[in-house]
Design an enzyme around this catalytic site. Sequence first.
Site, PDB file in Angstrom:
ATOM      1  N   SER A 173       0.838  -1.194   0.000  1.00 51.07           N
ATOM      2  CA  SER A 173       0.000   0.000   0.000  1.00 51.07           C
ATOM      3  C   SER A 173       0.877   1.250   0.000  1.00 51.07           C
ATOM      4  O   SER A 173       1.944   1.272   0.625  1.00 51.07           O
ATOM      5  CB  SER A 173      -0.898   0.028   1.246  1.00 51.07           C
ATOM      6  OG  SER A 173      -1.800  -1.055   1.252  1.00 51.07           O
TER       7      SER A 173
ATOM      8  N   ALA B 102      -6.537   2.567   1.741  1.00 50.74           N
ATOM      9  CA  ALA B 102      -7.958   2.813   1.997  1.00 50.74           C
ATOM     10  C   ALA B 102      -8.154   3.433   3.377  1.00 50.74           C
ATOM     11  O   ALA B 102      -8.948   4.367   3.542  1.00 50.74           O
ATOM     12  CB  ALA B 102      -8.752   1.510   1.876  1.00 50.74           C
TER      13      ALA B 102
ATOM     14  N   HIS C 115     -10.894  -3.888  -3.443  1.00 50.16           N
ATOM     15  CA  HIS C 115     -10.882  -4.980  -4.407  1.00 50.16           C
ATOM     16  C   HIS C 115     -12.252  -5.143  -5.096  1.00 50.16           C
ATOM     17  O   HIS C 115     -12.961  -4.183  -5.313  1.00 50.16           O
ATOM     18  CB  HIS C 115     -10.404  -6.275  -3.749  1.00 50.16           C
ATOM     19  CG  HIS C 115      -9.013  -6.177  -3.170  1.00 50.16           C
ATOM     20  ND1 HIS C 115      -7.968  -5.569  -3.831  1.00 50.16           N
ATOM     21  CD2 HIS C 115      -8.495  -6.595  -1.986  1.00 50.16           C
ATOM     22  CE1 HIS C 115      -6.865  -5.629  -3.096  1.00 50.16           C
ATOM     23  NE2 HIS C 115      -7.161  -6.238  -1.965  1.00 50.16           N
TER      24      HIS C 115
END
Length: 286
Positions: A62, A115, A159
Site C-alpha cells: 500500500s 484505503a 478490491h
Amino acid sequence: MGTITPNKIRLGHSPDSDDAFMFWGLASGAVKSDFEFEHILRDIQTLNEWAMEGRLESTAISVHAFSHVADKYALLRHGGSFGDNYGPMIVSSSALTPEQLKNTVIAVPGLQTSAFLALNLYFADQFGDGIKPSYEVVNFDDIIPAIQEGRFEAGLIIHEGQLTYERDGLKLLADMGVWWKGLTGLPLPLGVNVVRKDLGPEAVIEVSRCMRESISAGLNNRGKALDHALQFARGMDAPTSDEFVGMYVNGRTLDMGEEGIASIRLFLRKGSEIGIVPNVVVDVVD
C-alpha cells in the site's frame, strides 16, 4: 546492510485478479530472467506488515505502508494501482446520514492500507481536523458479509467488492476515489511495487525490468492473462473480472507518470499533516 546477490526473488502480491493479471508475464515464463521468481500470495495487510520487516525481496504494498518502509524499499514507476475517480468505498446496509456515519464503527481492511489513510483524510475533510473514524479491523474478504450479518453498520471495501456491493444489497455512502479526485484533481494512489534496496542497484534494475515487462506482456496478451487472473477472481464472472482488471491495470500501471508521483506525494503529505504517516521523501526509480 551490504549488497545481497540473490538467485531467487520472493515476489509478494495479493491473491486478486488485478495483481494476478499484472504478474502473468512472470508466472507464465513469458518474461525471462536469470532470477527465479517465487510468487508469494497474501492479503495486502499481511504484505504491508511483512514489508515493515523487509521480509520479501520485492512486493506489492500500500502507498500508506510505503511511508513506513521508504528506507528499506525503492519505489518503482510501474505496477502502481490508482483509482481515477473511483476507489475504496464506504458502504452500509442502510442510508446513513453524515452525522450517523461520523459516530459509526466502520469495518476497515487494515491499518496500513491506503484505503484506511484515505478514510482518515476524508473524515478530516468532511468533519474537521482532529475528527477520526471509529473502526475495527476486519479481513477485507469478510467486510461485506459482516455488514450483511449486522455485525457492522458500515464498512470500507476494497478490491472486487467495489463492483459487487449493490448485488450484495449494500448502499454506497462515499467513494474515496471520487472524493480525492474532486479535492485534488488527481487519481487516488492505492498500491505500488517496491524492491528492497539492499539487493544492490543491478538487482533492483533487473527486478524492475522484469516487472515492467510482465505488466506489458499482460496488456499485450489480455486473453491469456485474464484467463490466469480468473482463478483469483473470487467467483466473479469473466466480464466483471475484465472490468475490474481494467480499472487497476492500464497505461498508468506501466508508468505512473508525473501525475501519479505528484498524487502519491500529496497523499502522504496530507497523511503526515494529520499524524497518520511519517513525513518522508518519495523517490521513484525507473
